[in-house]
Enzyme design. Structure first.
Site, PDB file in Angstrom:
ATOM      1  N   TYR A  76      -9.736  -7.522  -1.140  1.00 47.90           N
ATOM      2  CA  TYR A  76      -9.487  -8.937  -0.893  1.00 47.90           C
ATOM      3  C   TYR A  76     -10.653  -9.791  -1.373  1.00 47.90           C
ATOM      4  CZ  TYR A  76      -6.030  -6.945   2.361  1.00 47.90           C
ATOM      5  OH  TYR A  76      -5.006  -6.227   2.926  1.00 47.90           O
ATOM      6  N   HIS A 105      -5.715   2.657   1.567  1.00 50.89           N
ATOM      7  CA  HIS A 105      -5.094   1.426   1.088  1.00 50.89           C
ATOM      8  C   HIS A 105      -4.193   1.697  -0.116  1.00 50.89           C
ATOM      9  CE1 HIS A 105      -5.844  -3.165   0.250  1.00 50.89           C
ATOM     10  NE2 HIS A 105      -4.604  -2.899   0.636  1.00 50.89           N
TER      11      HIS A 105
END
Length: 332
Positions: A56, A140
């Site tokens: 992010y 992830h």
């Protein structure tokens, strides 16, 4: 705000979790001040679970979240971050908009689900967060790296959990097949299921949610608005990060009509829906400002009468056997 323990880990999560992709400049820039105000608003609302990732904003989300939480009692909150992408420095004048974030492309992402990659990723995350530990570590999006994630990354996380470096471990994905495999084959504490258990898509109900419930594992739900479609169904809206197909839009508009017939915003019904399944312990929503946090908290507290779920079933918009939340009341 209600809290629950993840599996048997002892790690506590609040029913609403703060997704920190937005403060990593997801799609659009966010100022440092707005990012800090968003975290402050979440804290004031009772949210104590914060989810981030190196992905992010090429680390910006972790840095901003760590700064916003600094000075607060460490045992009072839960931080989740992710492994699987290492950030490698690079020299370029470009940006990361192709990766989805409005930040300079100071680093490139390198997939790495090796045991060494897991440790290196967590070490770098701790530096960016300014913390000595994270509470939850998630693999992830290992979609294209299933065997390495299962054979190398997962055992590394298990060792880190045994060493006390992390409190709980799991995997986060937008698909159900591999998540179900992790639940079958490993001892994860939780899975993060994004976009596959919503008012529009109950794919998670086929295997992931029942398996988690049977094994005493917890499920975190992300993508509850399906990339924004369930916030405002209209032509040109986004569904699963792409333009919405006409049949999906038509279904979303029917969902909206049923909810509004009972005086309930579609967003409130969408946010409340996942809590009908006993394996779901928290819903994770993103925010990039204090106003967005306030709005989401108000939606969570909005009563959704049983008649909404009854009518959705009656109109074929929810399968008859879909578990639904109990009636909610206005907070006193």
């Amino acid at each position: 705000m209600r809290t629950t323990t993840l599996g048997t880990s002892g790690v506590r999560v609040t029913e609403l979790a703060f997704g920190a992709a937005g403060i990593g400049n997801l799609y659009h820039p966010v100022t440092d001040e707005a990012a800090a105000a968003a975290v402050e608003a979440a804290w004031d609302a009772g949210i104590r679970t914060f989810d981030t990732a190196p992905h992010y904003g090429l680390g910006l989300s972790e840095r901003r979240l760590g700064a916003a939480l600094r000075g607060r009692p460490r045992d009072a909150y839960t931080v989740s971050t992710k492994v699987g992408r290492l950030l490698v420095p690079q020299k370029t004048d470009g940006d990361d908009l192709a990766g989805g974030f409005a930040v300079p492309a100071t680093h490139r992402r390198v997939w790495d689900f090796s045991a060494d990659g897991v440790r290196r990723s967590l070490e770098a995350s701790l530096q960016r967060l300014g913390l000595d530990r994270v509470d939850i570590a998630l693999l992830h999006d290992p979609d294209d790296h299933a065997e390495q994630a299962l054979g190398e990354a997962y055992p590394a996380l298990e060792r880190l959990r045994a060493e006390g470096v992390v409190g709980a471990i799991g995997v986060g994905m937008n698909q159900t097949t591999l998540l179900a495999r992790f639940l079958h084959e490993t001892d994860v504490d939780a899975v993060l299921l994004a976009g596959r258990y919503t008012l529009l898509d109950q794919e998670g109900l086929a295997e992931v949610l029942p398996e988690a419930g049977a094994r005493g594992r917890s499920v975190l739900i992300g993508g509850v608005f399906n990339s924004g479609l369930l916030t405002d169904p209209r032509p040109g809206a986004t569904y699963d990060y792409a333009p919405v197909p006409e049949p999906v839009l038509a279904r979303a508009l029917r969902l909206k009509a049923v909810a509004e017939r009972h005086g309930v915003p579609l967003r409130a019904a969408a946010l409340r829906f996942p809590f009908g399944h006993p394996a779901v312990v928290s819903v994770l929503t993103g925010a990039r400002s204090a106003d967005e946090v306030h709005d989401t908290v108000a939606l969570l507290r909005r009563p959704v009468p049983t008649a909404v779920w009854d009518d959705l079933r009656a109109e074929g918009l929810l399968p008859a056997d879909t578990p639904v939340p109990p009636p909610t009341k206005e907070p006193s």
